[in-house]
Each structure stands twice: as structure tokens, then as C-alpha cells.
Write a protein that holds these residues in place. Structure first.
Motif, PDB file in Angstrom:
ATOM      1  N   ILE A   1      -8.083   0.907  -7.099  1.00  0.00           N
ATOM      2  CA  ILE A   1      -8.605   1.502  -7.841  1.00  0.00           C
ATOM      3  C   ILE A   1      -9.865   0.173  -8.494  1.00  0.00           C
ATOM      4  N   PRO A   2     -11.362   0.633  -8.499  1.00  0.00           N
ATOM      5  CA  PRO A   2     -11.939  -0.408  -8.721  1.00  0.00           C
ATOM      6  C   PRO A   2     -12.931  -0.802 -10.222  1.00  0.00           C
ATOM      7  N   ILE A   3     -11.847  -1.786 -10.615  1.00  0.00           N
ATOM      8  CA  ILE A   3     -12.508  -1.609 -12.390  1.00  0.00           C
ATOM      9  C   ILE A   3     -13.291  -2.969 -11.986  1.00  0.00           C
ATOM     10  N   MET A   4     -14.258  -3.405 -12.362  1.00  0.00           N
ATOM     11  CA  MET A   4     -14.636  -4.481 -12.185  1.00  0.00           C
ATOM     12  C   MET A   4     -14.905  -5.634 -13.269  1.00  0.00           C
ATOM     13  N   LEU A   5     -13.932  -6.875 -13.515  1.00  0.00           N
ATOM     14  CA  LEU A   5     -13.840  -7.474 -14.284  1.00  0.00           C
ATOM     15  C   LEU A   5     -15.074  -8.590 -14.895  1.00  0.00           C
ATOM     16  N   PHE A   6     -15.285  -9.236 -13.359  1.00  0.00           N
ATOM     17  CA  PHE A   6     -16.560 -10.610 -13.381  1.00  0.00           C
ATOM     18  C   PHE A   6     -17.770 -10.150 -12.825  1.00  0.00           C
ATOM     19  N   ASP A   7     -18.547  -9.530 -13.535  1.00  0.00           N
ATOM     20  CA  ASP A   7     -19.809  -9.811 -12.754  1.00  0.00           C
ATOM     21  C   ASP A   7     -20.360 -10.703 -11.701  1.00  0.00           C
ATOM     22  N   GLU A   8     -22.202 -10.139 -11.301  1.00  0.00           N
ATOM     23  CA  GLU A   8     -22.437 -11.038  -9.970  1.00  0.00           C
ATOM     24  C   GLU A   8     -22.467 -12.937 -10.670  1.00  0.00           C
ATOM     25  N   LYS A   9     -22.434 -12.983 -11.920  1.00  0.00           N
ATOM     26  CA  LYS A   9     -23.043 -14.078 -12.798  1.00  0.00           C
ATOM     27  C   LYS A   9     -21.610 -15.111 -13.118  1.00  0.00           C
TER      28      LYS A   9
ATOM     29  N   ILE B   1       0.469  -1.254   0.513  1.00  0.00           N
ATOM     30  CA  ILE B   1      -0.094  -0.249   0.242  1.00  0.00           C
ATOM     31  C   ILE B   1       1.337   1.281  -0.042  1.00  0.00           C
ATOM     32  N   SER B   2       1.976   1.190   0.687  1.00  0.00           N
ATOM     33  CA  SER B   2       3.213   2.327   1.186  1.00  0.00           C
ATOM     34  C   SER B   2       3.222   2.480  -0.694  1.00  0.00           C
ATOM     35  N   SER B   3       3.904   1.495  -1.286  1.00  0.00           N
ATOM     36  CA  SER B   3       4.760   1.759  -1.617  1.00  0.00           C
ATOM     37  C   SER B   3       4.126   2.386  -3.579  1.00  0.00           C
ATOM     38  N   ASN B   4       2.997   2.525  -3.392  1.00  0.00           N
ATOM     39  CA  ASN B   4       2.066   3.760  -4.504  1.00  0.00           C
ATOM     40  C   ASN B   4       2.278   2.771  -5.784  1.00  0.00           C
ATOM     41  N   ILE B   5       2.216   1.746  -5.984  1.00  0.00           N
ATOM     42  CA  ILE B   5       1.707   0.336  -6.263  1.00  0.00           C
ATOM     43  C   ILE B   5       0.466   0.598  -6.746  1.00  0.00           C
ATOM     44  N   PRO B   6      -0.226   1.230  -7.757  1.00  0.00           N
ATOM     45  CA  PRO B   6      -1.833   1.030  -8.479  1.00  0.00           C
ATOM     46  C   PRO B   6      -2.143  -0.423  -7.445  1.00  0.00           C
ATOM     47  N   ILE B   7      -3.034  -0.177  -7.409  1.00  0.00           N
ATOM     48  CA  ILE B   7      -3.835  -1.532  -6.902  1.00  0.00           C
ATOM     49  C   ILE B   7      -5.088  -1.627  -7.655  1.00  0.00           C
ATOM     50  N   VAL B   8      -5.287  -2.418  -8.582  1.00  0.00           N
ATOM     51  CA  VAL B   8      -6.781  -2.130  -8.927  1.00  0.00           C
ATOM     52  C   VAL B   8      -7.820  -3.333  -8.901  1.00  0.00           C
ATOM     53  N   ASP B   9      -8.701  -2.988  -8.301  1.00  0.00           N
ATOM     54  CA  ASP B   9      -9.701  -4.080  -7.341  1.00  0.00           C
ATOM     55  C   ASP B   9     -10.677  -4.762  -8.831  1.00  0.00           C
ATOM     56  N   ILE B  10     -10.896  -5.974  -8.895  1.00  0.00           N
ATOM     57  CA  ILE B  10     -11.792  -6.257  -9.977  1.00  0.00           C
ATOM     58  C   ILE B  10     -12.727  -7.332  -9.921  1.00  0.00           C
ATOM     59  N   ARG B  11     -12.962  -7.052  -8.046  1.00  0.00           N
ATOM     60  CA  ARG B  11     -14.341  -7.100  -7.961  1.00  0.00           C
ATOM     61  C   ARG B  11     -15.740  -6.601  -8.293  1.00  0.00           C
ATOM     62  N   THR B  12     -16.697  -7.500  -8.180  1.00  0.00           N
ATOM     63  CA  THR B  12     -18.529  -6.270  -8.157  1.00  0.00           C
ATOM     64  C   THR B  12     -18.557  -4.966  -7.392  1.00  0.00           C
ATOM     65  N   PRO B  13     -19.055  -3.887  -7.470  1.00  0.00           N
ATOM     66  CA  PRO B  13     -20.043  -2.899  -7.176  1.00  0.00           C
ATOM     67  C   PRO B  13     -20.656  -3.508  -5.415  1.00  0.00           C
ATOM     68  N   GLY B  14     -20.823  -4.915  -5.734  1.00  0.00           N
ATOM     69  CA  GLY B  14     -21.812  -5.309  -4.877  1.00  0.00           C
ATOM     70  C   GLY B  14     -20.916  -5.415  -3.594  1.00  0.00           C
ATOM     71  N   GLU B  15     -19.782  -6.230  -4.279  1.00  0.00           N
ATOM     72  CA  GLU B  15     -18.550  -6.369  -3.337  1.00  0.00           C
ATOM     73  C   GLU B  15     -17.947  -5.495  -2.564  1.00  0.00           C
TER      74      GLU B  15
ATOM     75  N   ASP C   1     -13.482  -4.002 -21.954  1.00  0.00           N
ATOM     76  CA  ASP C   1     -14.695  -3.228 -21.907  1.00  0.00           C
ATOM     77  C   ASP C   1     -13.279  -2.469 -20.436  1.00  0.00           C
ATOM     78  N   PHE C   2     -12.915  -3.810 -19.647  1.00  0.00           N
ATOM     79  CA  PHE C   2     -12.182  -3.803 -18.623  1.00  0.00           C
ATOM     80  C   PHE C   2     -10.589  -2.805 -19.454  1.00  0.00           C
ATOM     81  N   LEU C   3     -10.129  -3.699 -19.539  1.00  0.00           N
ATOM     82  CA  LEU C   3      -8.507  -3.057 -20.435  1.00  0.00           C
ATOM     83  C   LEU C   3      -8.614  -1.851 -20.974  1.00  0.00           C
TER      84      LEU C   3
END
Length: 133
Positions: free
Chosen positions: A55-63, A30-44, A70-72
Motif C-alpha cells: 500500500i503506497p503511503i508517502m511519508l518523507f517527500d523528495e526533500k 507477501i503470502s502472509s497477507n500482512i499489510p505492507i505499507v510502502d512509505i517512499r515517494t510517488p517518483g520512487e 497526514d501519514f497517520l
């Protein structure tokens, strides 16, 4: 299901010259400032919050469906993919599928956060509430 199989086949056929680092979430990361992309769903994201600075960017949806294009597009808008970045999901299973693809097919230098947000919460790392934009 078919999409997951197709993605798995892509991964199997990928070259072995990958730039993947598998590590657990940590304060150092976290302290390194390397970007961390969270690929979970908005519900999660709403349920557990987000690792500080991620940074929240969903890849797989709930199904389990996904739109890789779109993700890329979203990823490349907010992360300099020529530099190292990390990806996180709930327990590490989704990122363990995505990391080899990003590394081997797109030549990205990826850190796969192995045990996901579940482990980060156990470590009591800083987790912030999700704010929808």
C-alpha cells in the motif's frame, strides 16, 4: 533537517517496550497477507514499482520533509493498526527511523523490512507497476 532531528529526539526519548520485528522482504511475508505499507515517494514507486500487495503511503517527500499527521491519518484509513503490519522503503533507512516511533509512541506492532525494495528486487520477489489512483 530540523524535522529529522526532532524525530530522532522523539525516538531517543521513546520507551523500550517496542513491538518491532526487523526482517527482510520475503515471499513468506507477501503470502502472509500482512499489510505492507510502502512509505517512499510517488517518483520512487513509478521508478521501481511496488512489492505485490503493498500500500503506497508517502511519508518523507523528495526533500526529506514529512507530515506525520497526514501519514497517520492515511495509514489508519487503510490498515488495521491494532494488528501487525509491515513498512518498506528503498533501502530500509527511512523505515528504521519510522518503525521505532510507530512501535514505541503509538504501540503499533510493526515489521521493519530492513533492506527495502532494492533487496526485494534482487530476490526477484513479485513487484508490480505503480498505478496512480
Amino acid at each position: 533537517m530540523l524535522k529529522k532531528i526532532a524525530l530522532s529526539l522523539l525516538l531517543v526519548s521513546a520507551s523500550l517496550f517496542a513491538a518491532i520485528t526487523n526482517e527482510e522482504a520475503s515471499q513468506g511475508l507477501i503470502s502472509s497477507n500482512i499489510p505492507i505499507v510502502d512509505i517512499r515517494t510517488p517518483g520512487e514507486w513509478k521508478e521501481t514499482g511496488l512489492l505485490k500487495g503493498s500500500i503506497p503511503i508517502m511519508l518523507f517527500d523528495e526533500k526529506g520533509n514529512y507530515d506525520l499527521k497526514d501519514f497517520l491519518e492515511k495509514l489508519n484509513k487503510v490498515v488495521d493498526t491494532k494488528k501487525q503490519f509491515a513498512i518498506i522503503c528503498r533501502t530500509g533507512s527511512r523505515t528504521s527511523v519510522l518503525a521505532p516511533f510507530l512501535s514505541q509512541k503509538l504501540n503499533y506492532d510493526v515489521i521493519n523490512i530492513k533492506s527495502g525494495i532494492v533487496y526485494a528486487k534482487q530476490l526477484k520477489l513479485p513487484i508490480l507497476p505503480y498505478q496512480a489512483h
